[in-house]
Design a protein around this motif. Structure first.
Motif, PDB file in Angstrom:
ATOM      1  N   SER A  56       0.830  -1.213   0.000  1.00 21.21           N
ATOM      2  CA  SER A  56       0.000   0.000   0.000  1.00 21.21           C
ATOM      3  C   SER A  56       0.862   1.261   0.000  1.00 21.21           C
ATOM      4  N   TRP A  57       0.819   2.014  -1.104  1.00 22.03           N
ATOM      5  CA  TRP A  57       1.593   3.240  -1.179  1.00 22.03           C
ATOM      6  C   TRP A  57       1.210   4.246  -0.092  1.00 22.03           C
ATOM      7  N   PRO A  58      -0.073   4.481   0.213  1.00 22.48           N
ATOM      8  CA  PRO A  58      -0.386   5.427   1.294  1.00 22.48           C
ATOM      9  C   PRO A  58       0.267   5.047   2.626  1.00 22.48           C
ATOM     10  N   ARG A  59       0.325   3.756   2.930  1.00 22.56           N
ATOM     11  CA  ARG A  59       0.962   3.315   4.171  1.00 22.56           C
ATOM     12  C   ARG A  59       2.481   3.427   4.086  1.00 22.56           C
ATOM     13  N   ILE A  60       3.057   3.054   2.946  1.00 22.33           N
ATOM     14  CA  ILE A  60       4.503   3.152   2.774  1.00 22.33           C
ATOM     15  C   ILE A  60       4.947   4.605   2.820  1.00 22.33           C
ATOM     16  N   ARG A  61       4.169   5.497   2.224  1.00 27.30           N
ATOM     17  CA  ARG A  61       4.510   6.923   2.209  1.00 27.30           C
ATOM     18  C   ARG A  61       4.688   7.460   3.629  1.00 27.30           C
ATOM     19  N   GLN A  62       3.950   6.922   4.576  1.00 29.46           N
ATOM     20  CA  GLN A  62       4.038   7.376   5.971  1.00 29.46           C
ATOM     21  C   GLN A  62       5.342   6.972   6.651  1.00 29.46           C
ATOM     22  N   VAL A  63       6.058   6.000   6.094  1.00 25.70           N
ATOM     23  CA  VAL A  63       7.293   5.522   6.725  1.00 25.70           C
ATOM     24  C   VAL A  63       8.517   5.706   5.825  1.00 25.70           C
ATOM     25  N   THR A  64       8.455   6.652   4.894  1.00 29.49           N
ATOM     26  CA  THR A  64       9.594   6.825   3.983  1.00 29.49           C
ATOM     27  C   THR A  64      10.871   7.207   4.734  1.00 29.49           C
ATOM     28  N   ALA A  65      10.758   7.945   5.820  1.00 33.97           N
ATOM     29  CA  ALA A  65      11.965   8.293   6.597  1.00 33.97           C
ATOM     30  C   ALA A  65      12.611   7.028   7.156  1.00 33.97           C
ATOM     31  N   GLU A  66      11.807   6.089   7.631  1.00 29.69           N
ATOM     32  CA  GLU A  66      12.337   4.835   8.160  1.00 29.69           C
ATOM     33  C   GLU A  66      12.971   4.006   7.042  1.00 29.69           C
ATOM     34  N   ILE A  67      12.362   4.039   5.853  1.00 30.90           N
ATOM     35  CA  ILE A  67      12.920   3.323   4.710  1.00 30.90           C
ATOM     36  C   ILE A  67      14.261   3.937   4.320  1.00 30.90           C
ATOM     37  N   GLN A  68      14.319   5.256   4.273  1.00 33.18           N
ATOM     38  CA  GLN A  68      15.572   5.938   3.952  1.00 33.18           C
ATOM     39  C   GLN A  68      16.662   5.563   4.947  1.00 33.18           C
ATOM     40  N   SER A  69      16.324   5.520   6.224  1.00 30.80           N
ATOM     41  CA  SER A  69      17.296   5.141   7.256  1.00 30.80           C
ATOM     42  C   SER A  69      17.767   3.705   7.063  1.00 30.80           C
ATOM     43  N   ALA A  70      16.840   2.814   6.757  1.00 29.53           N
ATOM     44  CA  ALA A  70      17.202   1.407   6.549  1.00 29.53           C
ATOM     45  C   ALA A  70      18.122   1.265   5.341  1.00 29.53           C
ATOM     46  N   VAL A  71      17.818   1.970   4.268  1.00 30.35           N
ATOM     47  CA  VAL A  71      18.642   1.915   3.060  1.00 30.35           C
ATOM     48  C   VAL A  71      20.038   2.465   3.331  1.00 30.35           C
ATOM     49  N   ALA A  72      20.128   3.475   4.165  1.00 27.90           N
ATOM     50  CA  ALA A  72      21.418   4.104   4.453  1.00 27.90           C
ATOM     51  C   ALA A  72      22.381   3.177   5.189  1.00 27.90           C
ATOM     52  N   VAL A  73      21.854   2.236   5.966  1.00 29.58           N
ATOM     53  CA  VAL A  73      22.730   1.396   6.787  1.00 29.58           C
ATOM     54  C   VAL A  73      22.807  -0.066   6.346  1.00 29.58           C
ATOM     55  N   ILE A  74      21.939  -0.493   5.447  1.00 30.23           N
ATOM     56  CA  ILE A  74      21.932  -1.902   5.050  1.00 30.23           C
ATOM     57  C   ILE A  74      23.210  -2.228   4.276  1.00 30.23           C
ATOM     58  N   LYS A  75      23.729  -3.408   4.489  1.00 28.45           N
ATOM     59  CA  LYS A  75      24.980  -3.859   3.863  1.00 28.45           C
ATOM     60  C   LYS A  75      24.709  -5.075   2.981  1.00 28.45           C
ATOM     61  N   GLY A  76      25.610  -5.320   2.057  1.00 22.84           N
ATOM     62  CA  GLY A  76      25.497  -6.476   1.180  1.00 22.84           C
ATOM     63  C   GLY A  76      25.292  -7.764   1.958  1.00 22.84           C
ATOM     64  N   GLY A  77      24.331  -8.557   1.531  1.00 21.58           N
ATOM     65  CA  GLY A  77      24.028  -9.822   2.194  1.00 21.58           C
ATOM     66  C   GLY A  77      23.044  -9.711   3.337  1.00 21.58           C
ATOM     67  N   ASP A  78      22.731  -8.484   3.797  1.00 18.98           N
ATOM     68  CA  ASP A  78      21.766  -8.302   4.889  1.00 18.98           C
ATOM     69  C   ASP A  78      20.349  -8.632   4.426  1.00 18.98           C
ATOM     70  N   TYR A  79      19.532  -9.050   5.365  1.00 17.69           N
ATOM     71  CA  TYR A  79      18.098  -9.248   5.162  1.00 17.69           C
ATOM     72  C   TYR A  79      17.399  -8.510   6.276  1.00 17.69           C
ATOM     73  N   GLN A  80      16.514  -7.580   5.908  1.00 17.66           N
ATOM     74  CA  GLN A  80      15.810  -6.795   6.926  1.00 17.66           C
ATOM     75  C   GLN A  80      14.345  -6.648   6.537  1.00 17.66           C
ATOM     76  N   GLU A  81      13.456  -6.814   7.495  1.00 15.99           N
ATOM     77  CA  GLU A  81      12.038  -6.539   7.299  1.00 15.99           C
ATOM     78  C   GLU A  81      11.694  -5.248   8.007  1.00 15.99           C
ATOM     79  N   LEU A  82      10.996  -4.375   7.306  1.00 16.67           N
ATOM     80  CA  LEU A  82      10.533  -3.114   7.874  1.00 16.67           C
ATOM     81  C   LEU A  82       9.028  -3.223   8.014  1.00 16.67           C
ATOM     82  N   ILE A  83       8.549  -3.267   9.236  1.00 14.77           N
ATOM     83  CA  ILE A  83       7.113  -3.391   9.478  1.00 14.77           C
ATOM     84  C   ILE A  83       6.447  -2.064   9.177  1.00 14.77           C
ATOM     85  N   VAL A  84       5.495  -2.089   8.260  1.00  8.50           N
ATOM     86  CA  VAL A  84       4.747  -0.904   7.867  1.00  8.50           C
ATOM     87  C   VAL A  84       3.362  -1.006   8.501  1.00  8.50           C
ATOM     88  N   PRO A  85       3.074  -0.133   9.474  1.00 10.77           N
ATOM     89  CA  PRO A  85       1.770  -0.251  10.154  1.00 10.77           C
ATOM     90  C   PRO A  85       0.594   0.034   9.226  1.00 10.77           C
TER      91      PRO A  85
END
Length: 85
Positions: A56-85
């Motif tokens: 859901s884009w409306p729900r994802i849009r609300q957490v773009t800052a969290e997505i940006q933060s996750a992208v900034a720190v994720i490393k090759g081979g990592d697996y991360q789930e970002l819970i979108v309320p």
């Protein structure tokens, strides 16, 4: 970082990740497939995977800052789930 979106990831999210390149050679897969880790053998891969728990884009849009933060720190081979309320 070069980012690949799967078919379920809303395209407007691309604008929220303007400091990164969404292109054809990839370091990070952003997906909404929460079953990926059960369907694929993820051991030994170099690409990082970020799973968003909704398409859901409306729900994802609300957490773009969290997505940006996750992208900034994720490393090759990592697996991360970002819970979108």
């Amino acid at each position: 970082m070069l980012i690949l979106f799967d078919q379920g990831t809303p395209v407007p999210l691309r604008r929220s990740l303007s400091n990164h390149l969404v292109a054809t050679a990839y370091e990070l897969l952003i997906t909404t497939d929460t079953n990926l880790r059960y369907q694929q053998n993820l051991t030994g891969r170099k690409i990082a995977i970020l799973v968003l728990t909704t398409t859901s884009w409306p729900r994802i849009r609300q957490v773009t800052a969290e997505i940006q933060s996750a992208v900034a720190v994720i490393k090759g081979g990592d697996y991360q789930e970002l819970i979108v309320p």
